[in-house]
Each structure stands twice: as C-alpha cells, then as structure tokens.
Design an enzyme around this catalytic site. Structure first.
Site, short mmCIF file in Angstrom:
data_model
loop_
_atom_site.label_atom_id
_atom_site.label_comp_id
_atom_site.label_asym_id
_atom_site.label_seq_id
_atom_site.Cartn_x
_atom_site.Cartn_y
_atom_site.Cartn_z
N HIS A 12 -8.15 -31.93 22.85
CA HIS A 12 -7.86 -31.86 21.41
C HIS A 12 -6.57 -32.58 21.01
O HIS A 12 -6.31 -32.75 19.82
CB HIS A 12 -7.78 -30.40 20.96
CG HIS A 12 -6.53 -29.69 21.36
ND1 HIS A 12 -6.22 -29.40 22.68
CD2 HIS A 12 -5.48 -29.23 20.62
CE1 HIS A 12 -5.07 -28.78 22.73
NE2 HIS A 12 -4.59 -28.66 21.50
N VAL A 16 -9.58 -39.09 20.26
CA VAL A 16 -10.85 -38.60 19.71
C VAL A 16 -10.79 -37.11 19.42
O VAL A 16 -11.19 -36.64 18.36
CB VAL A 16 -12.02 -38.90 20.65
CG1 VAL A 16 -13.32 -38.37 20.07
CG2 VAL A 16 -12.13 -40.41 20.89
N SER A 108 -18.67 -43.63 26.88
CA SER A 108 -18.02 -44.90 26.54
C SER A 108 -19.04 -46.02 26.62
O SER A 108 -19.98 -45.97 27.41
CB SER A 108 -16.87 -45.18 27.52
OG SER A 108 -16.45 -46.52 27.44
N TYR A 137 -14.71 -45.75 36.12
CA TYR A 137 -14.79 -44.95 34.89
C TYR A 137 -16.21 -44.93 34.35
O TYR A 137 -16.72 -43.88 33.94
CB TYR A 137 -13.83 -45.55 33.85
CG TYR A 137 -13.79 -44.81 32.54
CD1 TYR A 137 -13.15 -43.58 32.44
CD2 TYR A 137 -14.36 -45.35 31.39
CE1 TYR A 137 -13.09 -42.90 31.22
CE2 TYR A 137 -14.31 -44.68 30.18
CZ TYR A 137 -13.67 -43.47 30.10
OH TYR A 137 -13.62 -42.80 28.90
N ASN A 166 -15.18 -49.41 21.21
CA ASN A 166 -13.72 -49.34 21.34
C ASN A 166 -13.13 -48.59 20.15
O ASN A 166 -13.37 -48.98 18.99
CB ASN A 166 -13.14 -50.75 21.39
CG ASN A 166 -13.65 -51.55 22.56
OD1 ASN A 166 -13.26 -51.34 23.69
ND2 ASN A 166 -14.57 -52.47 22.29
N ASP A 270 -10.37 -61.17 31.61
CA ASP A 270 -10.89 -60.99 30.25
C ASP A 270 -11.69 -59.70 30.11
O ASP A 270 -11.83 -59.17 29.02
CB ASP A 270 -11.83 -62.15 29.89
CG ASP A 270 -11.09 -63.31 29.24
OD1 ASP A 270 -10.00 -63.08 28.68
OD2 ASP A 270 -11.60 -64.44 29.29
#
Length: 311
Positions: A12, A16, A108, A137, A166, A270
């Site tokens: 929290h 997000v 994600s 991840y 993103n 990149d």
C-alpha cells in the site's frame, strides 16, 4: 465489494498500492488494511499466516513486489525471482486458507515474449522467449498469474489478474539506480537543471517504443475489475498508445524546463524493442484510461518536486 468490506492492499505504500488505497477511499470504501514491510514481511510465511488469521481480510489487492529497472533486473535476478515468488506464494496461499472472497494479482507486461507481435494480446503469453534483462521478474509474474488460474480451477476461488503496461505517478521509486525509466529520467533532469549540468545521459539508443499509464488510472481499472469481473481471463491494462524513449525523455525535459543537451548511450542495453499492449479485452469489459501522458507527467513532476527534492 461492499463499502465496509475489509480490504487488504499488499504494497500500500508503493506506486500502485498507494494509488489503489487513494482510489478506494475516493469511492467510499472505509475498511482498508495496509502494513509496511517493517510491520509485515510478506516473504515470511509465518508472519503472513498470522496476519491473515488475525485480520481475515475479505478482499485482497496483491500489489506488493520487488521491482526495478534494467540495471536492477540485470544485476539481481536471483533476488527478483526468489522474493517475488515468496510474496506471491504466501499471500495467495493464505488468501485461500483463510477464505478471501476475491483476490487481484498485479503482474507486468514483461510477462510477454521479447519479440511478440504488436499490439500484444493476452493469448500471446508463453508463445516465445522472454526479454533476457528481466526474465527472472517475468517468470515470477507468470507464475503468479498461473497460480491464480489454477486455484480457480481446482478450488473454485475468485482470483483475477491484471498485467499493466509501464506505470508512473506519485510514490514511484525516483532513485535512479533501481528505478524504471520514467522516474529515473524525472530525477535526472531535475538534478541536472538544479546543478546546471550541461548534458543528461540516457541509457540505450532512444529508439525502443514504450506505453505509459498513469498510476491513478491503473488503480481505477483494478477497482473496476474487482467490482464487476469474475472469470479466468486476465487483462492487459494500458492506453493503447506508445512513444519512443527519446520522445519520453524530450517530453520530460520540456516539462521540467531543462535546457542542456540530451545524450543517448548506445553501449547500454535497450531492452525490448517495442511493447504495446492490446487493450481490447479491457475496453470490451467497459473501462478506458483517462489521463493523457503530458498531463500525467506534469502531475508526477509536481509531486516529485514537492516530496523528493533534497530527499
């Protein structure tokens, strides 16, 4: 969810999670629980079980995660996969054991293959190789998404997942070594302006395309889906619009008022060349974004200036 339902927002204090808490309060929800890391270590299964046993939340937003940009993901992959799997296993497992009515898992867009067709549809999941720099991840987030689907299948739970593009906004991590591109650039340009630095160096060629969503919009989408959706589909959450890294750097430079040079270091990675989400499933469910990119950047820069300068 009812306005007095007990709602636990894991993470929290983050970008997000804090936006979800603010949006819940704005919508009239009054019984929201949040615990800081010092109060509850989500990687510790004993602590997590004690929390669920004592608090018995009815609804859970799982927004807690170990996150970072290319540098952090490339250099600490073991930490990223281990800690995220621990958090997910503990929270989802205890949500089932203590009969949480509904859970939302926040993933994600890095779950998708590196060379995905564009825009990226949800069904492209597991159709190719992942981007190497954030593979650890991504694998953790794929596991969390699949865990929710498998719990639904085996135990008839009501767990749903969302895959945001993103994100940026207030309460982001603006400390450049471990941060994502947007907050890293905001801090870098502010410091360059304050120190009269003649140039700002940006990693990579500046050519990759990225999509950005303001955190308040992300929170609104999450709560909307928690209120109306039940099923095994997961949802991309984004704007359906993209901009190059060079474009985003130039926009931040303009908003901040930095007048020095912009230099791109092509010796640095990149990442994924393009990553635009197909948001038609979400639009069909009845939700679209509200905050345009420049206005969101202006609000984020103001928050950063008010809360992070000299910190």
């Amino acid at each position: 969810m009812k306005k007095n339902s007990k709602i636990y927002v894991a993470g929290h204090k983050g970008l997000v999670g804090s936006a979800i808490v603010r949006k819940l309060k704005e919508k009239g929800y009054t019984n929201i629980i949040g615990k800081t890391h010092s109060e509850l270590d989500l990687t510790n299964s004993v602590e997590v079980e004690q929390f669920f046993k004592m608090e018995k939340p009815e609804y859970v937003f799982l927004a807690a995660a170990k996150v970072g940009g290319i540098f952090a993901n490339s250099n600490y992959p073991a930490d990223f996969i281990y800690e995220n799997l621990q958090i997910q296993n503990n929270v989802i497992g205890m949500s089932y054991k203590y009969e949480v009515k509904k859970l939302m898992f926040l993933g994600s867009s890095c779950i998708y293959p590196k060379m995905c067709p564009q825009p990226i549809k949800e069904e492209y999941l597991l159709s190719g190789y992942l981007e190497e720099t954030n593979e650890a991840y991504a694998l953790a987030k794929i596991s969390g998404l699949k865990m929710c689907q498998f719990f639904n299948k085996q135990y008839r739970t009501n767990y749903i997942s969302v895959m945001p593009t993103n994100l940026y906004g207030p309460y982001d991590n603006f400390y450049t070594e471990n941060s994502h591109v947007m907050p890293a650039l905001i801090r870098r340009f502010y410091e360059a302006k304050e120190n009269n630095t003649p140039e700002v160096v940006v990693w990579g060629s500046g050519t990759p395309l990225r999509e950005f969503l303001y955190s308040e919009d992300m929170a609104d989408a999450c709560i909307y889906l928690m209120e109306i959706y039940k099923g095994d589909d997961f949802f991309n959450i984004g704007t359906g619009k993209e901009i190059t890294i060079r474009g985003i750097a130039e926009l931040i430079k303009e908003v901040i008022g930095y007048e020095g040079e912009l230099v791109f270091d092509s010796s640095k990675p990149d990442g994924t060349p393009r990553k635009l989400l197909d948001i038609s499933r979400l639009e069909k469910a009845g939700w679209t974004y509200k905050t345009e990119l420049r206005y969101g950047i202006e609000k984020t820069c103001k928050w950063f200036k008010d809360n992070c300068i000299n910190n």
